[in-house]
Design a protein around this motif. Structure first.
Motif, PDB file in Angstrom:
ATOM      1  N   ALA A   3       0.836  -1.200   0.000  1.00  0.00           N
ATOM      2  CA  ALA A   3       0.000   0.000   0.000  1.00  0.00           C
ATOM      3  C   ALA A   3       0.872   1.252   0.000  1.00  0.00           C
ATOM      4  N   ARG A   4       1.956   1.217   0.772  1.00  0.00           N
ATOM      5  CA  ARG A   4       2.853   2.373   0.841  1.00  0.00           C
ATOM      6  C   ARG A   4       3.541   2.597  -0.497  1.00  0.00           C
ATOM      7  N   LEU A   5       3.931   1.526  -1.160  1.00  0.00           N
ATOM      8  CA  LEU A   5       4.555   1.650  -2.475  1.00  0.00           C
ATOM      9  C   LEU A   5       3.588   2.272  -3.473  1.00  0.00           C
ATOM     10  N   THR A   6       2.334   1.857  -3.401  1.00  0.00           N
ATOM     11  CA  THR A   6       1.315   2.400  -4.306  1.00  0.00           C
ATOM     12  C   THR A   6       1.101   3.881  -4.046  1.00  0.00           C
ATOM     13  N   GLU A   7       1.100   4.260  -2.759  1.00  0.00           N
ATOM     14  CA  GLU A   7       0.936   5.676  -2.401  1.00  0.00           C
ATOM     15  C   GLU A   7       2.050   6.536  -2.974  1.00  0.00           C
ATOM     16  N   THR A   8       3.249   5.993  -3.034  1.00  0.00           N
ATOM     17  CA  THR A   8       4.393   6.756  -3.549  1.00  0.00           C
ATOM     18  C   THR A   8       4.568   6.599  -5.051  1.00  0.00           C
ATOM     19  N   GLY A   9       3.569   5.962  -5.705  1.00  0.00           N
ATOM     20  CA  GLY A   9       3.578   5.870  -7.164  1.00  0.00           C
ATOM     21  C   GLY A   9       4.407   4.740  -7.733  1.00  0.00           C
ATOM     22  N   LEU A  10       4.797   3.775  -6.891  1.00  0.00           N
ATOM     23  CA  LEU A  10       5.612   2.654  -7.350  1.00  0.00           C
ATOM     24  C   LEU A  10       4.733   1.412  -7.457  1.00  0.00           C
ATOM     25  N   THR A  11       4.406   1.028  -8.667  1.00  0.00           N
ATOM     26  CA  THR A  11       3.498  -0.107  -8.873  1.00  0.00           C
ATOM     27  C   THR A  11       4.149  -1.266  -9.610  1.00  0.00           C
ATOM     28  N   THR A  12       5.197  -0.993 -10.374  1.00  0.00           N
ATOM     29  CA  THR A  12       5.859  -2.040 -11.147  1.00  0.00           C
ATOM     30  C   THR A  12       7.333  -2.098 -10.783  1.00  0.00           C
ATOM     31  N   PRO A  13       7.860  -3.260 -10.384  1.00  0.00           N
ATOM     32  CA  PRO A  13       9.272  -3.344 -10.011  1.00  0.00           C
ATOM     33  C   PRO A  13      10.184  -3.200 -11.218  1.00  0.00           C
ATOM     34  N   THR A  14      11.360  -2.643 -10.994  1.00  0.00           N
ATOM     35  CA  THR A  14      12.375  -2.579 -12.046  1.00  0.00           C
ATOM     36  C   THR A  14      13.035  -3.954 -12.156  1.00  0.00           C
ATOM     37  N   PRO A  15      13.783  -4.216 -13.232  1.00  0.00           N
ATOM     38  CA  PRO A  15      14.413  -5.536 -13.378  1.00  0.00           C
ATOM     39  C   PRO A  15      15.308  -5.932 -12.201  1.00  0.00           C
ATOM     40  N   ILE A  16      16.106  -4.999 -11.675  1.00  0.00           N
ATOM     41  CA  ILE A  16      16.983  -5.354 -10.558  1.00  0.00           C
ATOM     42  C   ILE A  16      16.168  -5.655  -9.314  1.00  0.00           C
ATOM     43  N   GLY A  37      20.628   4.392 -11.631  1.00  0.00           N
ATOM     44  CA  GLY A  37      19.290   4.859 -11.954  1.00  0.00           C
ATOM     45  C   GLY A  37      18.285   3.754 -12.223  1.00  0.00           C
ATOM     46  N   THR A  38      18.581   2.512 -11.791  1.00  0.00           N
ATOM     47  CA  THR A  38      17.678   1.394 -12.087  1.00  0.00           C
ATOM     48  C   THR A  38      16.877   0.940 -10.870  1.00  0.00           C
ATOM     49  N   GLY A  39      16.935   1.680  -9.775  1.00  0.00           N
ATOM     50  CA  GLY A  39      16.119   1.329  -8.618  1.00  0.00           C
ATOM     51  C   GLY A  39      16.786   0.403  -7.624  1.00  0.00           C
ATOM     52  N   LYS A  40      18.107   0.481  -7.518  1.00  0.00           N
ATOM     53  CA  LYS A  40      18.820  -0.410  -6.605  1.00  0.00           C
ATOM     54  C   LYS A  40      18.474  -0.150  -5.142  1.00  0.00           C
ATOM     55  N   THR A  41      18.159   1.099  -4.802  1.00  0.00           N
ATOM     56  CA  THR A  41      17.878   1.417  -3.391  1.00  0.00           C
ATOM     57  C   THR A  41      16.728   0.575  -2.846  1.00  0.00           C
ATOM     58  N   LEU A  42      15.640   0.499  -3.581  1.00  0.00           N
ATOM     59  CA  LEU A  42      14.515  -0.298  -3.104  1.00  0.00           C
ATOM     60  C   LEU A  42      14.767  -1.793  -3.278  1.00  0.00           C
ATOM     61  N   ALA A  43      15.710  -2.169  -4.154  1.00  0.00           N
ATOM     62  CA  ALA A  43      16.038  -3.583  -4.313  1.00  0.00           C
ATOM     63  C   ALA A  43      16.594  -4.161  -3.019  1.00  0.00           C
TER      64      ALA A  43
END
Length: 417
Positions: A3-16, A37-43
């Motif tokens: 739910a928190r990810l959706t609130e922050t606009g993140l709905t689809t994971p990056t490949p990493i 720039g590929t989303g490693k922080t949330l990985a």
């Protein structure tokens, strides 16, 4: 968490994220290789937060449950902001310790215990030597942008920190490139890691257009101003090689009427944060920086990156241009190549495995390594467009060679650019 990810606009994971998160949640050590720039922080951040929920109680005084090491203050700040956004509304504490600011307030905050601590190696060692925190109960460790830690000479600091950590922890290492020395770091920190790679090391984002201008060093500033003038309302980052060069260039841009700021090692942490805030808020549209900002600067509105000076380390070129074309947007990367930067350009193209298109000027013909003093260095000028910079020993454009000027003699010989 979903739910928190959706609130922050993140709905689809990056490949990493898609490939690393399942292994991390299973408790395995992970070595993740992906371009900037590929989303490693949330990985690594999402598995960390998920594992924090299993504790069911607050951390004990001065302890740290999850430690994230980052090479620069800017990257540490960015990681901390991203993680805090995801734990908002929960009891979890995300702490930050970096140099350039007072250490006593940091010591006081650490006394309460920390769920996830984001730190730069130098400041972490300072705190450990003051007995301000205890890593004996740290269950999770993340090394982010590990290759840059090696570039910045943190290898000895990493060995020292490793000795303070328990051996039965889970470790995740993320990097954009894989230099030879990385195997030593991996062997010291990781146990039977799962290797996850989503793009070849040295590959830039697909939506970045690249070009190079062959130009005399003395003409770079004039060309930069001309190019910036074509997009005065769009954010741009300009990378220079030295601290003094960055400051000098920033002042030249301000004098030319641009809202410009600079970020480099001679700036205090407060000055750097104010410059970055002004850039994020749109008050400043041109940021001049050294490689201190080549990673850890996530500002989606950056449309243009200029390599005013080519980097000595070719991989840094990839990180620099990775400041644009973020969050699915397009971006442009423009490089300036003076005669004494030909070898840097060759190294960059070798790492990236591509030929950067030539925007203006002619490749420096038959030029090896120009002498540092004396001699005559030919200018790039504004020659025909087209061609590539793949072979600096051959002319770009329409194939017509420039007539070589005879070297000046005596007192009238020009100085090196």
């Amino acid at each position: 968490m979903v739910a928190r990810l959706t609130e922050t606009g993140l709905t689809t994971p990056t490949p990493i994220q898609e490939r690393a998160i399942p292994h991390a949640l299973d408790g395995q050590d992970v070595m993740g290789l992906a371009q900037t720039g590929t989303g490693k922080t949330l990985a690594f951040g999402l598995p960390l937060i998920a594992r924090m929920k299993s504790y069911g109680q607050k951390p004990e005084r001065r302890t740290v449950r999850g430690l994230v090491l980052a090479p620069t203050r800017e990257l540490a700040n960015q990681i901390c902001d991203s993680l805090r956004q995801q734990v908002e509304g929960t009891p979890f504490k995300v702490g930050l310790v970096v140099g350039g600011v007072g250490i006593n307030p940091q010591i006081k905050r650490l006394e309460r215990g920390t769920d996830i601590l984001v730190a730069t190696p130098g400041r972490l060692i300072d705190l450990m030597e003051r007995n301000a925190l205890d890593l004996d109960r740290t269950d999770f460790l993340v090394l982010d942008e590990a290759d840059q830690m090696l570039d910045l000479g943190f290898v000895h600091a990493l060995r020292k920190i490793a000795a303070w950590l328990p051996s039965d922890r889970q470790t995740m290492l993320f990097s954009a490139t894989m230099p030879k020395q990385m195997s030593e770091i991996a062997a010291a920190y990781l146990k039977n890691p799962v290797r996850v790679q989503v793009s070849p090391p040295g590959k830039a984002a697909d939506k970045i257009t690249q070009e190079v201008h062959f130009i005399a060093k003395t003409e770079k500033t004039a060309l930069l101003i001309e190019l910036l003038d074509a997009h005065r309302d769009e954010a741009a980052i300009v990378f220079a090689r030295t601290k003094h060069g960055s400051e000098r260039l920033m002042k030249a841009l301000v004098k030319a009427g641009y809202a410009a700021a600079s970020v480099h090692g001679n700036k205090s942490q407060g000055q750097r944060e104010r410059a970055l805030k002004g850039f994020r808020d749109g008050e400043t549209l041109v940021l001049v920086a050294t490689d201190v900002a080549a990673r850890g600067l996530d500002i989606p509105q950056v449309r243009h990156v200029y390599n005013f000076d080519l980097p000595n380390v070719p991989e840094n070129y990839v990180h620099r241009i990775g400041r644009t074309a973020r969050a699915g947007m397009d971006g442009a990367a423009v490089a300036f190549c003076a005669p004494d930067e030909v070898e840097e350009l060759k190294a960059i193209q070798k790492v990236m495995r591509l030929d950067i298109p030539v925007a203006s000027g002619r490749a420096w013909e038959g030029l090896e390594a120009p002498a540092k003093k004396g001699g005559n260095r030919r200018r790039g000028g504004n020659g025909p467009r087209g061609g590539t910079a793949a072979q600096p020993g051959k002319p770009a454009g329409n194939g017509q060679r420039r007539r070589r000027r005879r070297p000046a003699r005596g007192k009238g010989a020009p100085k090196a650019a």
